[in-house]
Design a protein around this motif. Structure first.
Motif, PDB file in Angstrom:
ATOM      1  N   GLY A  97       0.913  -1.272   0.218  1.00 29.62           N
ATOM      2  CA  GLY A  97      -0.010   0.025   0.150  1.00 29.62           C
ATOM      3  C   GLY A  97       0.746   1.339   0.024  1.00 29.62           C
ATOM      4  O   GLY A  97       0.416   2.040  -0.653  1.00 29.62           O
ATOM      5  N   LEU A  98       1.847   1.277   0.722  1.00 29.51           N
ATOM      6  CA  LEU A  98       2.936   2.504   0.806  1.00 29.51           C
ATOM      7  C   LEU A  98       3.681   2.733  -0.510  1.00 29.51           C
ATOM      8  O   LEU A  98       3.931   3.764  -1.011  1.00 29.51           O
ATOM      9  CB  LEU A  98       3.663   2.396   2.077  1.00 29.51           C
ATOM     10  N   SER A  99       3.833   1.343  -1.174  1.00 28.95           N
ATOM     11  CA  SER A  99       4.591   1.481  -2.470  1.00 28.95           C
ATOM     12  C   SER A  99       3.697   2.249  -3.594  1.00 28.95           C
ATOM     13  O   SER A  99       4.142   3.099  -4.160  1.00 28.95           O
ATOM     14  CB  SER A  99       4.555   0.128  -2.804  1.00 28.95           C
ATOM     15  N   VAL A 100       2.309   1.977  -3.390  1.00 29.96           N
ATOM     16  CA  VAL A 100       1.399   2.640  -4.377  1.00 29.96           C
ATOM     17  C   VAL A 100       1.289   4.112  -3.883  1.00 29.96           C
ATOM     18  O   VAL A 100       1.421   5.082  -4.644  1.00 29.96           O
ATOM     19  CB  VAL A 100      -0.024   2.009  -4.175  1.00 29.96           C
ATOM     20  N   VAL A 101       1.300   4.653  -2.531  1.00 29.68           N
ATOM     21  CA  VAL A 101       1.512   5.865  -2.004  1.00 29.68           C
ATOM     22  C   VAL A 101       2.677   6.452  -2.785  1.00 29.68           C
ATOM     23  O   VAL A 101       2.553   7.595  -3.273  1.00 29.68           O
ATOM     24  CB  VAL A 101       1.235   5.921  -0.660  1.00 29.68           C
ATOM     25  N   ASN A 102       3.861   6.044  -2.709  1.00 29.06           N
ATOM     26  CA  ASN A 102       4.935   6.357  -2.756  1.00 29.06           C
ATOM     27  C   ASN A 102       5.094   6.625  -4.442  1.00 29.06           C
ATOM     28  O   ASN A 102       5.476   7.695  -4.950  1.00 29.06           O
ATOM     29  CB  ASN A 102       6.157   5.356  -2.550  1.00 29.06           C
ATOM     30  N   ILE A 103       4.483   5.563  -5.300  1.00 31.83           N
ATOM     31  CA  ILE A 103       4.600   5.842  -6.750  1.00 31.83           C
ATOM     32  C   ILE A 103       3.492   6.817  -7.226  1.00 31.83           C
ATOM     33  O   ILE A 103       3.993   7.743  -7.944  1.00 31.83           O
ATOM     34  CB  ILE A 103       4.113   4.401  -7.458  1.00 31.83           C
ATOM     35  N   VAL A 104       2.463   7.142  -6.554  1.00 26.54           N
ATOM     36  CA  VAL A 104       1.468   8.123  -6.870  1.00 26.54           C
ATOM     37  C   VAL A 104       2.177   9.416  -6.614  1.00 26.54           C
ATOM     38  O   VAL A 104       1.962  10.452  -7.232  1.00 26.54           O
ATOM     39  CB  VAL A 104       0.333   7.942  -6.357  1.00 26.54           C
ATOM     40  N   ALA A 105       2.733   9.469  -5.483  1.00 32.24           N
ATOM     41  CA  ALA A 105       3.460  10.869  -5.089  1.00 32.24           C
ATOM     42  C   ALA A 105       4.157  11.200  -6.311  1.00 32.24           C
ATOM     43  O   ALA A 105       4.537  12.420  -6.516  1.00 32.24           O
ATOM     44  CB  ALA A 105       4.127  10.729  -3.691  1.00 32.24           C
ATOM     45  N   VAL A 106       5.294  10.231  -6.627  1.00 37.42           N
ATOM     46  CA  VAL A 106       6.149  10.662  -7.622  1.00 37.42           C
ATOM     47  C   VAL A 106       5.487  11.254  -9.079  1.00 37.42           C
ATOM     48  O   VAL A 106       5.799  12.332  -9.603  1.00 37.42           O
ATOM     49  CB  VAL A 106       7.155   9.281  -8.096  1.00 37.42           C
ATOM     50  N   ILE A 107       4.626  10.219  -9.267  1.00 37.80           N
ATOM     51  CA  ILE A 107       4.064  10.611 -10.924  1.00 37.80           C
ATOM     52  C   ILE A 107       3.158  11.789 -10.547  1.00 37.80           C
ATOM     53  O   ILE A 107       2.729  12.521 -11.607  1.00 37.80           O
ATOM     54  CB  ILE A 107       3.393   9.346 -11.414  1.00 37.80           C
ATOM     55  N   SER A 108       2.558  12.201  -9.427  1.00 39.16           N
ATOM     56  CA  SER A 108       1.534  13.317  -9.550  1.00 39.16           C
ATOM     57  C   SER A 108       2.182  14.738  -9.343  1.00 39.16           C
ATOM     58  O   SER A 108       1.429  15.558  -9.560  1.00 39.16           O
ATOM     59  CB  SER A 108       0.631  13.064  -8.140  1.00 39.16           C
ATOM     60  N   LEU A 109       3.550  14.642  -9.121  1.00 38.41           N
ATOM     61  CA  LEU A 109       4.161  16.032  -9.217  1.00 38.41           C
ATOM     62  C   LEU A 109       4.599  16.245 -10.543  1.00 38.41           C
ATOM     63  O   LEU A 109       5.298  15.415 -11.225  1.00 38.41           O
ATOM     64  CB  LEU A 109       5.256  15.916  -8.367  1.00 38.41           C
TER      65      LEU A 109
END
Length: 151
Positions: A97-109
């Motif tokens: 779950g935190l991996s998903v949060v981490n990936i979304v954080a990177v691609i959303s910026l």
């Protein structure tokens, strides 16, 4: 030749087996470090919810989700999943779950500083280790598995 190789490898193997004893501690420290990073991020978001909503609306470009839903889901993930990870409870689920949060954080910026990207990559590697190998010896998961409860 094989005797010489064996003479070199034997001390290496002895040292290597001693270093392996640190694996449970390294996994625990990885879990606690990652948990702190994400929990603090979530805590900061709820401390100033108006700013969080503004950032999700204007700065972060989370794909496929309305900004408010993305803000709630991201913040909830950053607050709940790190607690599970720190406890070693459902460690693989929490790390995934935190991996998903981490990936979304990177691609959303739209623009991410190289140093920030580097940190996200380190966090991703640590999370991948936990997803693959589990929470380790010092985890609640270990004590809840059936083979550890059979006496």
């Amino acid at each position: 030749m094989s005797t010489m190789l064996h003479a070199i490898y034997t001390p290496y193997h002895r040292i290597s087996s001693k270093i392996e004893l640190l694996h449970p501690l390294a996994t625990l420290l990885s879990r606690l470090y990652i948990a702190k990073v994400f929990f603090v991020a979530g805590w900061l978001k709820i401390q100033d919810w108006d700013t969080t909503l503004f950032l999700f609306e204007e700065e972060y470009q989370v794909p496929f989700l309305p900004f408010e839903l993305a803000a709630y889901l991201g913040t909830a993930g950053e607050l709940v999943l790190p607690i599970l990870l720190a406890l070693g409870l459902a460690s693989r689920f929490a790390a995934l779950g935190l991996s998903v949060v981490n990936i979304v954080a990177v691609i959303s910026l739209a623009e991410i500083a190289p140093a920030a990207l580097y940190l996200h990559m380190i966090w991703g590697i640590l999370l991948a280790h936990i997803v693959i190998y589990g929470g380790g010896f010092f985890s609640t998961d270990r004590f809840l598995t059936p083979q550890n409860n059979a006496s």
